[in-house]
Write an enzyme that holds these catalytic residues in place. Structure first.
Site, PDB file in Angstrom:
ATOM      1  N   ASP A   1      19.392  37.700 -13.209  1.00 48.48           N
ATOM      2  CA  ASP A   1      18.106  37.900 -13.860  1.00 48.48           C
ATOM      3  C   ASP A   1      17.477  39.216 -13.400  1.00 48.48           C
ATOM      4  O   ASP A   1      17.529  39.571 -12.211  1.00 48.48           O
ATOM      5  CB  ASP A   1      17.180  36.733 -13.526  1.00 48.48           C
ATOM      6  CG  ASP A   1      15.802  36.893 -14.119  1.00 48.48           C
ATOM      7  OD1 ASP A   1      15.638  36.596 -15.304  1.00 48.48           O
ATOM      8  OD2 ASP A   1      14.893  37.323 -13.375  1.00 48.48           O
TER       9      ASP A   1
ATOM     10  N   CYS B   1       0.831  -1.203   0.000  1.00 44.97           N
ATOM     11  CA  CYS B   1       0.000   0.000   0.000  1.00 44.97           C
ATOM     12  C   CYS B   1       0.865   1.252   0.000  1.00 44.97           C
ATOM     13  O   CYS B   1       2.061   1.201   0.304  1.00 44.97           O
ATOM     14  CB  CYS B   1      -0.896   0.044   1.244  1.00 44.97           C
ATOM     15  SG  CYS B   1      -1.964  -1.390   1.476  1.00 44.97           S
TER      16      CYS B   1
END
Length: 490
Positions: A439, A34
Site C-alpha cells: 500500500d 455479573c
C-alpha cells in the site's frame, strides 16, 4: 480466560472494566451473574463461579444483575481475532443466523454437522447454539421493552421468540422480572423511541481513538449510501427484513447509536453490524501492548492509543468498492461507486439526512454491462468476475467466512493481487492480522520510519506485530496527512 480462577478473582475485586465480556461471574449466594466491573461489593472468592458466556451463566441457573446489566457488556474479543469454527459460529450467531435458519443452517454455513457444532460450542462456551441465541434474544427483548412503546407481543416477535409464552418465560428467568415490570422500571423523563427508531449506547473497551476510525469511514463514504452529518457517521444497511439507517456518533465512553429500521426484527443484526463496523469488541490493551514492544511502533501507539480497524457493514459491498479503488484516488473511487449506486442501488427514504440508496447487491450488479464503466478493460473484467462469483455464492465474504478460503477464492479471480485481497481481508472479513505492505501509505510510512520499504522485507519485519498487523497498518497510516486520519468536523 474463565478457567484462570485467580486472574478472574483479581479482575472482579478490582472492578476491572477491561475484562467485561471476557467472562461472567456467577454468585452462588445470590443466584445472579455479573460483569467483572459490577459496582457492588465483590463477593467472597469461594462464592464466585466463572463462565465464558452469558448463556452459560443463565444455563447454570443464574439471572442477570440489575445493577451492572452484564448482558449489555462489550462482546468477547475472542470471536474477532480467531478464525476457527467456534469463532465463526459466534460471529454468525451474533448476525442472527440461528434465529433465521436454525442450528442446521448455522452448521451448513460452517461445513459441519449440527452435532459437531453443538459439541464444540458447549465445550468452549458452556452452552450450545440455541442457548447462545436465546441469551441474545433476551438482550434484544430488554432493549425493546425499555426503549420503545411497542406492545409486548410485537416485542416478542421482533426479538426473535417463536411465541409469547417463550418470551415471557425467558425474560423472567434471565432478569427475574416480568416484561411489564422491566418496562415499569425505566426511569421517568426518558421517553421511549417511536416504533421503528431506536437510540442506544454501544459500549467499548477503552481506549478508543476515533480519528482514523471515523475519518476513514467519512473520507471514503459513497454518496447516497454514507455521509458525515452533524458530528455523526451515517449509512444505509441492507438487513434481512428490510432496509435500515444507522447514525453513529462518537463519545468518550460510548458510541451513540440511532437506528431507523423498516422492521424491528432486524434490531439485533443491525447492532451487531454496527459494532463490527466500528471494531468495538476489540481489546485495545492487548493490541497496543504488543505493538509497543517494537521501538519503532511505540511512539505511534503512545501518541494516540486505541486505534481500531474501520470495517464494513457488508462484505460483498466492500469487495466491489475495493476493485473500484484499484490504482485510483479516494475521490475517483467514490465517484465510480456513486455511479453504481445511482444506477443499480435500491432507493430508501431518509427524512433525517441525505442518504438515498442501499449499495447494490451482487445480484443487482449481475445485470451490469461492464462496457458502460469508465475505467480500463482489465478492471471491468475483474469487477464482472467478482460480481459473478459473489452472486453465485462461490466467494463467501460474510462474518462467518473462512478467512483463508476466501483469500484463495479471491486469488483465483482475474485482477486480484495482494493489495486488493488483503484490503478485503482487513475490512470485510475482519482478519486482525491482514497486512498490505504494498500500500502506498504503508510504504511512505515505512520510509519515514526507516523501516524496510519493499513489500517482502517489510513483511518479514512486521512478523513482530503478529497477530495484530491490521492494527499496525492503522498506526502506519496515521503518520500521513490524508483525510482518513482526521476526525471530521461539522
Amino acid at each position: 480466560m474463565h478457567e484462570d480462577v485467580e486472574r478472574c478473582v483479581r479482575a472482579v475485586q478490582s472492578k476491572d472494566a477491561r475484562f467485561d465480556g471476557w467472562f461472567f461471574t456467577g454468585v452462588v449466594t445470590t443466584g445472579i451473574y455479573c460483569r467483572p466491573s459490577c459496582p457492588v461489593v465483590p463477593p467472597k472468592p469461594e462464592n464466585m463461579r466463572f463462565y465464558p458466556s452469558a448463556a452459560a451463566a443463565q444455563q447454570a441457573g443464574f439471572r442477570a444483575c440489575k445493577r451492572c446489566r452484564p448482558d449489555t457488556s462489550p462482546g468477547s474479543p475472542e470471536w474477532n481475532h480467531r478464525a476457527d469454527a467456534v469463532a465463526r459460529a459466534m460471529r454468525l450467531i451474533a448476525d442472527g443466523v440461528v434465529d433465521r435458519e436454525g442450528v442446521p443452517g448455522l452448521a451448513s454455513r460452517l461445513g459441519y454437522s449440527t452435532r459437531q457444532i453443538e459439541r464444540q460450542l458447549s465445550a468452549e462456551l458452556g452452552a450450545g447454539p440455541l442457548a447462545l441465541a436465546r441469551a441474545q434474544r433476551a438482550q434484544t427483548a430488554r432493549l425493546l421493552i425499555e426503549t420503545t412503546p411497542i406492545p409486548m407481543g410485537d416485542v416478542a416477535f421482533a426479538a426473535g421468540f417463536a411465541s409469547i409464552r417463550a418470551f415471557n418465560e425467558t425474560v423472567r428467568e434471565v432478569f427475574a422480572l416480568t416484561p411489564t415490570q422491566l418496562r415499569d422500571r425505566v426511569a421517568r423523563g426518558h421517553p421511549a423511541a417511536a416504533s421503528g427508531t431506536l437510540s442506544l449506547r454501544l459500549p467499548f473497551r477503552a481506549p478508543l481513538c476515533p480519528d482514523n476510525l471515523y475519518g476513514h469511514l467519512a473520507a471514503t463514504a459513497v454518496p447516497g449510501v454514507e455521509e458525515w452529518r452533524d458530528g455523526a457517521y451515517r449509512r444505509t444497511m441492507r438487513l434481512p427484513h428490510g432496509p435500515g439507517v444507522a447514525t453513529l456518533r462518537p463519545h468518550p465512553d460510548h458510541v451513540a447509536c440511532s437506528l431507523a429500521l423498516a422492521d424491528l426484527r432486524d434490531l439485533t443484526i443491525a447492532i451487531s453490524r454496527c459494532r463490527w463496523m466500528l471494531d468495538l469488541d476489540a481489546d485495545p490493551v492487548a493490541v497496543d501492548d504488543l505493538l509497543r514492544g517494537d521501538p519503532v511502533m511505540a511512539p505511534l501507539v503512545d501518541k494516540a492509543p486505541g486505534r481500531r480497524v474501520p470495517r464494513t457493514a457488508d462484505g460483498p459491498e466492500f469487495a466491489v468498492r475495493a476493485v473500484l479503488g484499484q490504482q485510483v484516488s479516494t475521490a475517483a473511487a467514490r465517484t465510480h461507486a456513486a455511479r453504481l449506486v445511482t444506477a443499480y442501488g435500491e432507493p430508501v427514504a431518509d427524512p433525517a439526512g441525505g442518504l438515498t440508496h442501499l449499495f447494490p447487491s451482487p445480484e443487482a450488479l449481475a445485470d451490469l454491462d461492464p462496457e458502460t464503466l469508465a475505467f480500463p478493460k482489465s478492471r471491468r473484467r475483474t469487477l464482472a468476475a467478482l460480481v459473478e462469483a459473489l452472486a453465485a455464492g462461490d466467494v463467501d465474504l460474510g462474518v462467518g467466512a473462512d478467512w483463508e478460503e476466501a483469500r484463495a477464492r479471491l486469488a483465483g479471480l482475474p485482477g486480484f493481487g495482494p493489495w486488493t485481497i488483503e484490503s478485503i481481508a482487513m475490512r470485510a472479513l475482519g482478519d486482525p492480522d491482514a497486512f498490505i505492505p504494498g500500500d502506498l501509505g504503508v510504504r511512505a510510512a515505512a520510509r519515514a520510519l526507516d523501516l524496510p520499504a519493499t513489500p517482502a522485507a517489510l513483511t518479514r519485519r512486521a512478523a513482530a506485530w503478529r497477530p495484530w498487523r491490521a492494527y499496525a497498518v492503522q498506526y502506519l497510516w496515521a503518520t500521513g496527512d490524508h483525510a482518513i486520519n482526521l476526525l471530521p468536523t461539522g
